[in-house]
Design a protein around this motif. Structure first.
Motif, PDB file in Angstrom:
ATOM      1  N   ARG A   1      -5.896  -3.354  -3.033  1.00  0.00           N
ATOM      2  CA  ARG A   1      -4.792  -3.444  -3.999  1.00  0.00           C
ATOM      3  C   ARG A   1      -5.266  -4.025  -5.324  1.00  0.00           C
ATOM      4  O   ARG A   1      -4.942  -3.523  -6.392  1.00  0.00           O
ATOM      5  N   ASP A   2      -6.069  -5.105  -5.253  1.00  0.00           N
ATOM      6  CA  ASP A   2      -6.559  -5.737  -6.475  1.00  0.00           C
ATOM      7  C   ASP A   2      -7.485  -4.813  -7.266  1.00  0.00           C
ATOM      8  O   ASP A   2      -7.452  -4.789  -8.484  1.00  0.00           O
ATOM      9  N   SER A   3      -8.313  -4.063  -6.563  1.00  0.00           N
ATOM     10  CA  SER A   3      -9.267  -3.188  -7.260  1.00  0.00           C
ATOM     11  C   SER A   3      -8.608  -1.914  -7.777  1.00  0.00           C
ATOM     12  O   SER A   3      -9.179  -1.229  -8.615  1.00  0.00           O
ATOM     13  N   HIS A   4      -7.409  -1.597  -7.297  1.00  0.00           N
ATOM     14  CA  HIS A   4      -6.717  -0.388  -7.734  1.00  0.00           C
ATOM     15  C   HIS A   4      -5.427  -0.679  -8.483  1.00  0.00           C
ATOM     16  O   HIS A   4      -4.609   0.216  -8.692  1.00  0.00           O
ATOM     17  N   ALA A   5      -5.258  -1.920  -8.902  1.00  0.00           N
ATOM     18  CA  ALA A   5      -4.053  -2.292  -9.654  1.00  0.00           C
ATOM     19  C   ALA A   5      -4.088  -1.632 -11.024  1.00  0.00           C
ATOM     20  O   ALA A   5      -5.151  -1.483 -11.627  1.00  0.00           O
ATOM     21  N   PRO A   6      -2.933  -1.235 -11.531  1.00  0.00           N
ATOM     22  CA  PRO A   6      -2.894  -0.643 -12.868  1.00  0.00           C
ATOM     23  C   PRO A   6      -3.368  -1.655 -13.910  1.00  0.00           C
ATOM     24  O   PRO A   6      -3.123  -2.855 -13.788  1.00  0.00           O
ATOM     25  N   LYS A   7      -4.063  -1.160 -14.880  1.00  0.00           N
ATOM     26  CA  LYS A   7      -4.539  -2.019 -15.972  1.00  0.00           C
ATOM     27  C   LYS A   7      -3.357  -2.450 -16.833  1.00  0.00           C
ATOM     28  O   LYS A   7      -2.429  -1.680 -17.083  1.00  0.00           O
TER      29      LYS A   7
ATOM     30  N   LEU B   1       0.867  -1.174   0.000  1.00  0.00           N
ATOM     31  CA  LEU B   1       0.000   0.000   0.000  1.00  0.00           C
ATOM     32  C   LEU B   1       0.903   1.223   0.000  1.00  0.00           C
ATOM     33  O   LEU B   1       1.912   1.251   0.704  1.00  0.00           O
ATOM     34  N   SER B   2       0.548   2.220  -0.802  1.00  0.00           N
ATOM     35  CA  SER B   2       1.343   3.450  -0.789  1.00  0.00           C
ATOM     36  C   SER B   2       0.814   4.376   0.307  1.00  0.00           C
ATOM     37  O   SER B   2      -0.349   4.305   0.691  1.00  0.00           O
ATOM     38  N   TYR B   3       1.684   5.240   0.788  1.00  0.00           N
ATOM     39  CA  TYR B   3       1.278   6.188   1.823  1.00  0.00           C
ATOM     40  C   TYR B   3       0.125   7.071   1.315  1.00  0.00           C
ATOM     41  O   TYR B   3      -0.761   7.443   2.083  1.00  0.00           O
ATOM     42  N   GLN B   4       0.121   7.381   0.034  1.00  0.00           N
ATOM     43  CA  GLN B   4      -0.926   8.219  -0.540  1.00  0.00           C
ATOM     44  C   GLN B   4      -2.285   7.524  -0.527  1.00  0.00           C
ATOM     45  O   GLN B   4      -3.322   8.180  -0.526  1.00  0.00           O
ATOM     46  N   ASP B   5      -2.299   6.192  -0.528  1.00  0.00           N
ATOM     47  CA  ASP B   5      -3.557   5.444  -0.534  1.00  0.00           C
ATOM     48  C   ASP B   5      -4.144   5.247   0.861  1.00  0.00           C
ATOM     49  O   ASP B   5      -5.292   4.833   1.002  1.00  0.00           O
ATOM     50  N   GLY B   6      -3.376   5.524   1.901  1.00  0.00           N
ATOM     51  CA  GLY B   6      -3.849   5.319   3.262  1.00  0.00           C
ATOM     52  C   GLY B   6      -5.173   6.006   3.580  1.00  0.00           C
ATOM     53  O   GLY B   6      -6.121   5.361   4.039  1.00  0.00           O
ATOM     54  N   PRO B   7      -5.289   7.329   3.342  1.00  0.00           N
ATOM     55  CA  PRO B   7      -6.558   7.995   3.654  1.00  0.00           C
ATOM     56  C   PRO B   7      -7.748   7.427   2.873  1.00  0.00           C
ATOM     57  O   PRO B   7      -8.849   7.303   3.411  1.00  0.00           O
TER      58      PRO B   7
END
Length: 109
Positions: free
Chosen positions: A89-95, A49-55
């Motif tokens: 992570r799975d729902s926000h993975a790059p295409k 998880l990236s720090y930017q995705d935490g919130p």
């Protein structure tokens, strides 16, 4: 959610084992409630998880809890589980790219 609520991200605190994200939830019919959602630091250091995705992941969790309990969750402190990390992570993975294409031929004059 049956009533309009205002969810405000307040900030985070880096602790020894977790990052704790704070939110305020305001409803027209009641006073403001504070919620805290934690994510284990290992999720960030292992790059799951990236720090930017935490919130965002914490906000999604809080909105789910508000929806499940008609805007009145019994708890004010939640933890992001391993399953929720994986789902996020799975729902926000790059295409995946559609594959490489050869360059177009240049016309000779």
């Amino acid at each position: 959610m049956t009533e309009n609520v205002n969810v405000q991200y307040v900030g985070f605190e880096a602790k020894t084992l977790v990052r704790e994200y704070s939110f305020l939830v305001r409803q027209a019919s009641s006073e403001t409630r504070e919620f805290a959602i934690t994510i284990v630091n290992e999720a960030f250091t292992s790059h799951r998880l990236s720090y930017q995705d935490g919130p965002q992941i914490c906000s999604l969790k809080l909105h789910r809890e508000l929806g499940t309990f008609s805007n009145d969750p019994p708890q004010t402190h939640y933890r992001i589980s391993e399953a929720e990390l994986t789902e996020y992570r799975d729902s926000h993975a790059p295409k995946a790219a559609g594959g490489l294409r050869p360059p177009k031929a240049v016309k000779q004059l």
